[in-house]
Write a protein that holds these residues in place. Structure first.
Motif, PDB file in Angstrom:
ATOM      1  N   SER A 267      -7.154  -1.891  10.936  1.00 47.22           N
ATOM      2  CA  SER A 267      -6.754  -1.475   9.559  1.00 47.22           C
ATOM      3  C   SER A 267      -5.385  -0.862   9.081  1.00 47.22           C
ATOM      4  O   SER A 267      -4.407  -0.999  10.067  1.00 47.22           O
ATOM      5  CB  SER A 267      -7.688  -0.110   9.193  1.00 47.22           C
ATOM      6  OG  SER A 267      -7.154   0.920   9.792  1.00 47.22           O
ATOM      7  N   ILE A 307      -8.198   1.177   5.389  1.00 50.78           N
ATOM      8  CA  ILE A 307      -8.400  -0.090   4.186  1.00 50.78           C
ATOM      9  C   ILE A 307      -8.376  -1.148   5.236  1.00 50.78           C
ATOM     10  O   ILE A 307      -7.700  -1.462   6.076  1.00 50.78           O
ATOM     11  CB  ILE A 307      -7.130  -0.210   3.200  1.00 50.78           C
ATOM     12  CG1 ILE A 307      -6.810   1.054   2.508  1.00 50.78           C
ATOM     13  CG2 ILE A 307      -7.207  -1.657   2.531  1.00 50.78           C
ATOM     14  CD1 ILE A 307      -7.882   1.542   1.576  1.00 50.78           C
ATOM     15  N   ASP A 309     -10.308  -5.626   5.568  1.00 53.94           N
ATOM     16  CA  ASP A 309     -10.715  -6.507   4.794  1.00 53.94           C
ATOM     17  C   ASP A 309     -12.013  -7.124   5.499  1.00 53.94           C
ATOM     18  O   ASP A 309     -12.580  -6.823   6.532  1.00 53.94           O
ATOM     19  CB  ASP A 309      -9.762  -7.583   4.306  1.00 53.94           C
ATOM     20  CG  ASP A 309      -9.507  -8.268   5.432  1.00 53.94           C
ATOM     21  OD1 ASP A 309      -9.854  -8.156   6.663  1.00 53.94           O
ATOM     22  OD2 ASP A 309      -8.573  -9.340   5.378  1.00 53.94           O
ATOM     23  N   ILE A 329      -8.048  -4.998  -4.175  1.00 53.48           N
ATOM     24  CA  ILE A 329      -7.398  -3.930  -3.828  1.00 53.48           C
ATOM     25  C   ILE A 329      -7.308  -2.719  -4.784  1.00 53.48           C
ATOM     26  O   ILE A 329      -7.819  -1.522  -4.517  1.00 53.48           O
ATOM     27  CB  ILE A 329      -6.099  -4.120  -3.012  1.00 53.48           C
ATOM     28  CG1 ILE A 329      -6.190  -4.924  -1.870  1.00 53.48           C
ATOM     29  CG2 ILE A 329      -5.124  -2.963  -2.963  1.00 53.48           C
ATOM     30  CD1 ILE A 329      -6.809  -4.263  -0.489  1.00 53.48           C
ATOM     31  N   ARG A 344      -1.686  -1.183  -3.751  1.00 57.46           N
ATOM     32  CA  ARG A 344      -1.344  -2.674  -4.096  1.00 57.46           C
ATOM     33  C   ARG A 344      -0.017  -3.261  -3.265  1.00 57.46           C
ATOM     34  O   ARG A 344       0.288  -3.968  -2.372  1.00 57.46           O
ATOM     35  CB  ARG A 344      -1.340  -3.498  -5.373  1.00 57.46           C
ATOM     36  CG  ARG A 344      -0.939  -4.550  -5.713  1.00 57.46           C
ATOM     37  CD  ARG A 344      -2.263  -5.712  -5.241  1.00 57.46           C
ATOM     38  NE  ARG A 344      -2.329  -6.108  -4.055  1.00 57.46           N
ATOM     39  CZ  ARG A 344      -3.113  -6.948  -3.436  1.00 57.46           C
ATOM     40  NH1 ARG A 344      -3.972  -7.048  -4.385  1.00 57.46           N
ATOM     41  NH2 ARG A 344      -2.996  -7.390  -2.374  1.00 57.46           N
ATOM     42  N   VAL A 347      -0.186  -2.413   0.741  1.00 64.35           N
ATOM     43  CA  VAL A 347      -0.851  -3.666   1.182  1.00 64.35           C
ATOM     44  C   VAL A 347      -0.027  -4.998   1.298  1.00 64.35           C
ATOM     45  O   VAL A 347       0.084  -5.643   2.220  1.00 64.35           O
ATOM     46  CB  VAL A 347      -2.545  -3.942   0.521  1.00 64.35           C
ATOM     47  CG1 VAL A 347      -2.917  -5.286   1.105  1.00 64.35           C
ATOM     48  CG2 VAL A 347      -3.296  -2.890   0.829  1.00 64.35           C
ATOM     49  N   ASN A 351       1.350  -6.980   4.427  1.00 67.69           N
ATOM     50  CA  ASN A 351       0.806  -8.240   4.721  1.00 67.69           C
ATOM     51  C   ASN A 351       2.054  -9.049   4.789  1.00 67.69           C
ATOM     52  O   ASN A 351       2.135 -10.054   5.778  1.00 67.69           O
ATOM     53  CB  ASN A 351       0.089  -8.914   3.480  1.00 67.69           C
ATOM     54  CG  ASN A 351      -1.255  -8.239   3.226  1.00 67.69           C
ATOM     55  OD1 ASN A 351      -1.884  -7.607   4.481  1.00 67.69           O
ATOM     56  ND2 ASN A 351      -1.683  -8.567   2.101  1.00 67.69           N
ATOM     57  N   ILE A 384      -4.140  -7.988   5.406  1.00 67.88           N
ATOM     58  CA  ILE A 384      -5.548  -7.668   4.566  1.00 67.88           C
ATOM     59  C   ILE A 384      -5.612  -8.517   3.379  1.00 67.88           C
ATOM     60  O   ILE A 384      -5.105  -8.208   2.228  1.00 67.88           O
ATOM     61  CB  ILE A 384      -5.402  -6.237   4.322  1.00 67.88           C
ATOM     62  CG1 ILE A 384      -5.536  -5.464   5.645  1.00 67.88           C
ATOM     63  CG2 ILE A 384      -6.669  -5.707   3.598  1.00 67.88           C
ATOM     64  CD1 ILE A 384      -4.923  -4.003   5.396  1.00 67.88           C
ATOM     65  N   PHE A 389     -12.775  -6.110   0.169  1.00 66.54           N
ATOM     66  CA  PHE A 389     -12.115  -5.142   0.717  1.00 66.54           C
ATOM     67  C   PHE A 389     -13.009  -3.954   0.988  1.00 66.54           C
ATOM     68  O   PHE A 389     -13.674  -3.568   0.186  1.00 66.54           O
ATOM     69  CB  PHE A 389     -10.740  -4.837   0.248  1.00 66.54           C
ATOM     70  CG  PHE A 389      -9.992  -6.251   0.085  1.00 66.54           C
ATOM     71  CD1 PHE A 389      -9.193  -6.558   0.664  1.00 66.54           C
ATOM     72  CD2 PHE A 389     -10.154  -6.781  -1.300  1.00 66.54           C
ATOM     73  CE1 PHE A 389      -8.607  -7.679   0.814  1.00 66.54           C
ATOM     74  CE2 PHE A 389      -9.396  -8.034  -1.505  1.00 66.54           C
ATOM     75  CZ  PHE A 389      -8.548  -8.328  -0.455  1.00 66.54           C
TER      76      PHE A 389
END
Length: 464
Positions: A267, A307, A309, A329, A344, A347, A351, A384, A389
């Motif tokens: 996560s 968090i 996915d 998200i 957002r 994440v 990513n 993610i 999610f």
């Protein structure tokens, strides 16, 4: 049994793993043994009811354990989580003796199952109880009963009278009456003080009021406080404890193992401001899960949020509560009470920092890491991106505290460095002698079993 004797050879205060190991060992040595357990019978066993496994050194396969797990490797694992804050002699004693404990446990009714797979990765190091900790506790109580051990439930010890470095009288309440017993030997195995949230708050500050207590509500530290106030030597830091990050929906007390969350390695974890604050992939989970309770405790409102996915949902043992799910998200953030735009961004930044994930391996350090991200994620760093999610809230779940009674290699308590004549301690009550900080999965059961047996043997020898 409900009779209340006025004397006995060995009095054991507490009713969990350490207490039972002490009681059984003392009874097998020919001593008359009385257990005073604060909990009702249905809740007997302290935190041991919620345990799952026992960490064990072994040379070659042993019971359900495969390969080998040497003293030096075991000690290195312990030193890593404690940062070296341990008594080397007592640590090595616990580790070495653990190998003989597993067959002893089997001989006294405990049954084992193959270890679990997934994030736990413990097939070589930890033996899992068939039926969990409650089955272990029940097996020991059956053995104790066969040996003639007397047990009083809802028996709350209030004071131990000390004279010339020995316990002469133990006062307790039972069936609405004040009673007392004059034992020849006493083993204190009554746990830490974690269920006394006022004491936690004195040590930690007001933040502790937001902590959840994973284990029994009966470990309030009454006996510990009584002995420390009378000058029995103490060990450990009141702010150190076995604290893990658990599902924020868990009850205040006694949620147990089923509220633990094992999804952190797969996560990102954020605080209420949707900001990451620590490396989620620092090490394999059994060696690092216990740091997350303290990490969450240091964040605003003592809360965190996991968090993940869809591709990570089946990689870990879930909480008893289902995760919060969403198709985006932003929707997940709204459901969890987090700022959507900030989550957002967090994440997206994560990513973007992920690279090649072809070496991803969920049960080993895989080196799949982020680049240019603070804090980094050093293993299992996959973007993610795959809906739905999922999210969990995290709160600090305290298992047991490390402030306790200082002991020697005979599990003997002391005053001013001089051993007491008839007082021993085992289990969480003295775990701070070995655990200065941090925790290693299954090691609490090792400490309780090893020093429970030592204390029972020494107490019976003194009484006889």
């Amino acid at each position: 049994m409900n009779d209340a004797p006025e004397t006995c050879d060995v009095l054991v205060i507490g009713g969990g793993n350490a207490a039972l190991c002490a009681a059984i060992t003392a009874a097998e040595a020919g001593a008359s043994v009385l257990i005073l357990e604060a909990a009702p019978k249905a809740y007997r066993g302290g935190n041991s009811r919620h345990t799952r496994n026992f960490r064990c050194m072994h040379h070659g396969p042993l019971g359900p354990l495969i390969e080998d797990y040497t003293e030096e490797e075991y000690l290195a694992d312990l030193m890593k989580v404690t940062g070296g804050r341990t008594d080397d002699r007592l640590a090595r004693l616990a580790i070495r003796t653990s190998e003989e404990c597993l067959p002893w446990m089997e001989a006294h009714g405990v049954r084992f199952q193959p270890s679990l797979s997934g994030t736990l990765s413990l097939a070589r190091t930890n033996a899992f109880f068939l039926g969990g900790g409650k089955s272990l506790v029940n097996a020991y109580y059956r053995t104790a009963q066969r040996l003639g051990v007397r047990v009083l439930y809802e028996a709350n010890v209030t004071h131990l009278t000390l004279e010339d470095r020995q316990v002469t009288r133990v006062a307790y309440s039972h069936d609405g009456q004040d009673k007392a017993v004059a034992p020849r030997s006493v083993v204190v195995a009554a746990g830490g003080f974690q269920a006394d949230t006022d004491w936690l708050a004195r040590a930690w500050g007001p933040a502790a009021k937001n902590f959840l207590i994973r284990g029994t509500p009966y470990n309030r530290g009454v006996v510990l406080a009584d002995l420390l106030e009378q000058g029995v030597d103490q060990v450990g830091d009141p702010t150190q404890c076995h604290a893990v990050a658990i599902d924020g929906r868990a009850p205040k007390f006694d949620g147990g193992i089923v509220t633990r969350l094992d999804c952190v390695p797969f996560s990102i974890v954020v605080n209420k401001n949707a900001e990451r604050f620590y490396d989620e992939g620092e090490d394999v989970w059994p060696k690092r899960y216990a740091i997350w309770g303290r990490l969450v405790a240091e964040e605003p409102d003592q809360v965190g949020y996991v968090i993940i996915d869809a591709k990570s949902l089946e990689l870990f043992m879930p909480s008893v509560f289902p995760p919060i799910a969403a198709q985006s998200i932003e929707e997940l953030a709204q459901k969890m009470g987090l700022p959507p735009a900030k989550l957002r961004t967090t994440v997206d930044d994560f990513n973007a920092a992920c690279g090649d994930t072809s070496a991803f391996h969920p049960t080993e350090l895989d080196g799949v890491a982020t680049t240019g991200l603070t804090p980094p994620k050093t293993n299992w760093a996959r973007p993610i991106t795959e809906p739905p999610f999922y999210g969990y809230s995290l709160r600090t779940g305290v298992t047991f505290t490390y402030l306790g009674l200082k002991i020697n290699e005979r599990a003997q308590c002391s005053i001013g460095g001089t051993p007491m004549q008839n007082l021993w301690a085992a289990g969480e009550t003295m775990a701070g002698s070995i655990l200065g900080q941090g925790y290693l999965a299954g090691f609490g059961m090792t400490i309780g079993t090893v020093f429970g047996r030592i204390a029972g043997k020494e107490a019976a020898s003194h009484a006889n």
